[in-house]
Design an enzyme around this catalytic site. Structure first.
Site, PDB file in Angstrom:
ATOM      1  N   ARG A 122      -7.292   2.222 -18.886  1.00  0.00           N
ATOM      2  CA  ARG A 122      -6.384   1.122 -18.557  1.00  0.00           C
ATOM      3  C   ARG A 122      -5.120   1.375 -19.358  1.00  0.00           C
ATOM      4  O   ARG A 122      -5.112   1.248 -20.570  1.00  0.00           O
ATOM      5  CB  ARG A 122      -7.034  -0.207 -18.953  1.00  0.00           C
ATOM      6  CG  ARG A 122      -6.351  -1.424 -18.385  1.00  0.00           C
ATOM      7  CD  ARG A 122      -7.050  -2.703 -18.789  1.00  0.00           C
ATOM      8  NE  ARG A 122      -8.334  -2.911 -18.147  1.00  0.00           N
ATOM      9  CZ  ARG A 122      -8.500  -3.293 -16.881  1.00  0.00           C
ATOM     10  NH1 ARG A 122      -7.452  -3.505 -16.121  1.00  0.00           N
ATOM     11  NH2 ARG A 122      -9.702  -3.463 -16.379  1.00  0.00           N
ATOM     12  N   GLU A 153       5.144  -1.014  -6.841  1.00  0.00           N
ATOM     13  CA  GLU A 153       4.447  -0.768  -5.570  1.00  0.00           C
ATOM     14  C   GLU A 153       3.767  -2.037  -5.077  1.00  0.00           C
ATOM     15  O   GLU A 153       3.306  -2.850  -5.891  1.00  0.00           O
ATOM     16  CB  GLU A 153       3.347   0.292  -5.774  1.00  0.00           C
ATOM     17  CG  GLU A 153       3.855   1.683  -5.964  1.00  0.00           C
ATOM     18  CD  GLU A 153       2.702   2.692  -5.995  1.00  0.00           C
ATOM     19  OE1 GLU A 153       1.521   2.288  -5.926  1.00  0.00           O
ATOM     20  OE2 GLU A 153       2.997   3.897  -6.091  1.00  0.00           O
ATOM     21  N   PHE A 170      -2.213   5.132  -2.678  1.00  0.00           N
ATOM     22  CA  PHE A 170      -1.119   5.068  -3.651  1.00  0.00           C
ATOM     23  C   PHE A 170      -1.124   6.235  -4.640  1.00  0.00           C
ATOM     24  O   PHE A 170      -0.271   6.320  -5.497  1.00  0.00           O
ATOM     25  CB  PHE A 170      -1.101   3.724  -4.387  1.00  0.00           C
ATOM     26  CG  PHE A 170      -2.435   3.254  -4.899  1.00  0.00           C
ATOM     27  CD1 PHE A 170      -2.996   3.831  -6.020  1.00  0.00           C
ATOM     28  CD2 PHE A 170      -3.109   2.232  -4.250  1.00  0.00           C
ATOM     29  CE1 PHE A 170      -4.219   3.396  -6.497  1.00  0.00           C
ATOM     30  CE2 PHE A 170      -4.337   1.778  -4.726  1.00  0.00           C
ATOM     31  CZ  PHE A 170      -4.902   2.363  -5.854  1.00  0.00           C
ATOM     32  N   LYS A 181       1.011  -4.508  -4.102  1.00  0.00           N
ATOM     33  CA  LYS A 181      -0.378  -4.608  -4.578  1.00  0.00           C
ATOM     34  C   LYS A 181      -1.229  -5.267  -3.496  1.00  0.00           C
ATOM     35  O   LYS A 181      -0.957  -6.385  -3.072  1.00  0.00           O
ATOM     36  CB  LYS A 181      -0.463  -5.413  -5.867  1.00  0.00           C
ATOM     37  CG  LYS A 181      -1.878  -5.482  -6.433  1.00  0.00           C
ATOM     38  CD  LYS A 181      -1.908  -6.185  -7.779  1.00  0.00           C
ATOM     39  CE  LYS A 181      -3.208  -5.989  -8.536  1.00  0.00           C
ATOM     40  NZ  LYS A 181      -4.414  -6.368  -7.823  1.00  0.00           N
ATOM     41  N   ARG A 234     -15.041   1.754  -6.272  1.00  0.00           N
ATOM     42  CA  ARG A 234     -14.582   1.632  -7.651  1.00  0.00           C
ATOM     43  C   ARG A 234     -15.720   1.863  -8.642  1.00  0.00           C
ATOM     44  O   ARG A 234     -15.525   2.377  -9.741  1.00  0.00           O
ATOM     45  CB  ARG A 234     -14.027   0.217  -7.803  1.00  0.00           C
ATOM     46  CG  ARG A 234     -13.520  -0.112  -9.134  1.00  0.00           C
ATOM     47  CD  ARG A 234     -13.308  -1.606  -9.214  1.00  0.00           C
ATOM     48  NE  ARG A 234     -13.097  -1.934 -10.598  1.00  0.00           N
ATOM     49  CZ  ARG A 234     -11.949  -2.363 -11.103  1.00  0.00           C
ATOM     50  NH1 ARG A 234     -10.934  -2.562 -10.322  1.00  0.00           N
ATOM     51  NH2 ARG A 234     -11.836  -2.611 -12.373  1.00  0.00           N
TER      52      ARG A 234
END
Ligand code: AMP
Length: 585
Positions: free
Chosen positions: A424, A255, A347, A257, A277
């Site tokens: 992550r 995708e 996204f 970025k 965030r």
């Protein structure tokens, strides 16, 4: 529980430098405290009075707090000022004047020290909520009355909570460990709590559910509208071949970025709220995105994950990250929305019409996203290519660079592709041009110390001491001294910028050797983006150190401040270790 008892726990936590000891003290606290107020204890331990996203911050400035201390103690503000300077902390200054109370507050004094945890919390909430004309006086008065009714130890922590400088060194994960030890028998049983925290972002709520309904209650906790989830993060690699090996599926979606600000949008009927965030509510900063989400989504209720990018709609060009940071403001919002227009690129979709989509695999979520969002230039879905061929991914990546994008984020389309809040994962891997050549990708490091400037740098700092975050141990570990890359303006402003994080001695949860002892210490607060060329072994740094040799960065250069990242979002020690291993391979 009396606030005095809680303050005694705080003092014990503050005095220990061992993480395990800290966890066991917290565990004792959570076992003793009533379940009705356990949420307050969890917020206080992390220096807050409510979940971050609720945007209830006491945030009293130093001046107002000083005035309250003076009022409560019936002394001059100048006296408070000089005591504070002498002791290095306003909380300790307030404690010093205990016993000298203003007669105005005699009524509010109870016999002995009877303030309850709940009363202190209510008082702080009332301060946070006071607004409009006369509110400054009101805030001072409330704080003064709390202080007048408290003993020295209580005063120290009430002042720190009011200033937002609690700094016990207890991160969210340490509090979760304490809860696991208290209610599940061991800190090793943290995982379900961590999951509940990742989907709710509310440490108090997790504590309360655990205390009241046990592990079953925790397992029943669900994604909810207007409660932001901790965002999923991407891994990085040094070659496309490694990327294909690590991602865990044959078919990969690469995708586009975008280099902007991560924004999670929660739409509930005709209302939309936005979260950063760091999980702060930023709805007020982006009235344009609120409108885009209303106009472009068909679902009644939905949670979307995406990136806000500064964008020139006429030239169809993107601007770099720093530009959108100028939209971080409380005032002149409309003016800046016009000056710096943004595009919202989504996204992922995490929730729709009452149902969580976290356990759905990426291909299904992406289909759903495409059905839910009607794209225009204002709000679009990240473009992508899906393939199992390295060449096709590489070609798309080059195309993205030509269009001025940062690179790509490759996403697994396989069984491992559910959305993991707060993690992550290898199912998301970012790929930027610099990863391939050398280490000239940027790292996000926490500033924890500074060295006095000499010669041309007299009056400012000569260099800064930077740290990575060791997530497993919840400590910050030094990784380099940073002395270059600053513009004159950044350099000159360093002392001002870092002033509110300054402290006299090494704060808790920082691991550093004597060899690099800085002239000034800072609480982990500010994150800087840093460019470096190589990772080397170092006898003085503690990043991945085993007592003798750790890792360090060569030729670090300052790029930017990263106000959108909190210290625990910084590059982790294990990321540096992986980069070092890749580099050596
Ligand atoms: P970094 O900040 O370098 O760790 O890169 C990861 C960040 O890239 C995410 O946190 C997002 O803010 C951002 N990003 C931009 N485009 C995408 C995308 N298509 N998918 C996921 N993250 C993206």
């Amino acid at each position: 529980m009396k606030f005095e008892v809680l303050a005694q726990y705080f003092e014990k936590i503050e005095e220990t430098s061992s993480r395990n000891k800290m966890i066991s003290i917290m565990s004792d606290l959570f076992t003793e405290i009533d379940e009705e107020i356990i949420d307050i204890a969890a917020y206080f331990l992390t220096g807050d009075i409510a979940a971050d996203y609720r945007d209830v911050k006491v945030g009293l400035g130093e001046e107002m707090t000083k005035a309250s201390v003076a009022m409560a103690s019936n002394v001059d503000e100048s006296e408070v000022e000089s005591k504070m300077k002498e002791l290095g902390d306003l909380g300790d200054g307030a404690a010093y004047f205990y016993g000298r109370r203003h007669e105005l507050y005699q009524d509010e004094l109870k016999t002995g020290t009877n303030l309850t945890v709940d009363e202190v919390h209510q008082g702080l909430i009332a301060i946070a909520n006071a607004s409009g004309s006369g509110s400054q006086e009101e805030k001072k008065r409330i704080l003064a009355s709390l202080l007048a009714a408290s003993n020295d130890l209580e005063r120290r922590y009430i002042v720190r909570l009011a200033l937002g400088t609690m700094r016990l060194g207890a991160g969210d994960m340490t509090v979760l460990d304490g809860l696991a030890e208290a209610f599940l028998g061991s800190k090793d049983k943290r995982e379900p709590l961590e999951h509940a925290y990742n989907v709710s972002s509310d440490i108090g709520h997790v504590a309360e559910v655990l205390a009241k309904s046990g592990l079953d209650g925790i397992k029943r906790m669900r994604v909810a509208i207007n409660r932001p989830l901790r965002p999923m993060l991407a891994q990085r690699v040094d070659s496309l071949t490694t990327l294909m090996e690590k991602i865990g599926s044959e078919v990969i979606a690469a995708e586009e970025k975008y280099d902007g600000e991560r924004i999670q949008a929660h739409k509930d009927g005709d209302k939309t709220r936005l979260y950063s965030r760091r999980l702060n509510e930023v709805t007020g900063q982006f009235p344009d995105i609120v409108q885009y989400v209303q106009d472009h989504t068909s679902a009644e209720s939905v949670i979307l994950d995406g990136e806000a990018v500064a964008y020139d709609f006429e030239k169809e060009e993107y601007y770099p990250f720093q530009r959108i940071m100028n939209r971080r403001r409380k005032y002149d919002v409309e003016e800046y929305a016009e000056k710096i227009p943004v595009q919202y690129v989504v996204f992922d979709i995490l929730y729709k019409n009452g149902k969580s989509l976290l356990t759905k695999l990426y291909p299904e979520r992406r289909n759903n996203l495409e059905r839910t969002v009607n794209e225009t230039a204002k709000m679009k879905i990240a473009g992508r290519v899906t393939s199992s061929k390295l060449e096709a991914i590489d070609e798309f990546f080059q195309e993205c660079l030509d269009r001025g994008l940062e690179g790509v984020v490759c996403k697994s389309c396989g069984d491992n592709s559910r959305y993991r809040a707060g993690a992550r994962e290898w199912s998301w891997i970012k790929w930027k041009p610099s990863y391939a050549s050398d280490l000239s990708d940027t790292l996000d490091l926490v500033i924890i110390g500074a060295y006095a400037g000499k010669g041309a740098r007299a009056g400012t700092y000569g260099s800064l001491l930077c740290a990575t975050y060791n997530k497993e141990e919840a400590v910050f570990e030094t990784v380099c001294k940073l002395g270059s890359g600053f513009t004159d303006e950044v350099l000159e402003n360093l002392p001002d910028k870092l002033e509110d994080a300054k402290t006299d001695s090494r704060p808790a949860r920082i691991s550093a050797t004597k060899d690099i002892e800085p002239d000034y210490w800072f609480y982990p607060k500010y994150v800087a983006e840093i460019l470096s060329s190589e990772i080397t072994k170092s006898p003085v740094h503690t990043c991945d150190g085993d007592g003798d040799r750790g890792l360090s960065l060569r030729f670090p250069r300052f790029q930017n401040w990263r106000p959108d990242k909190s210290p625990t979002d910084a590059t982790t020690t294990s990321e540096i270790v992986t980069m070092y291993e890749n580099q050596e391979a």
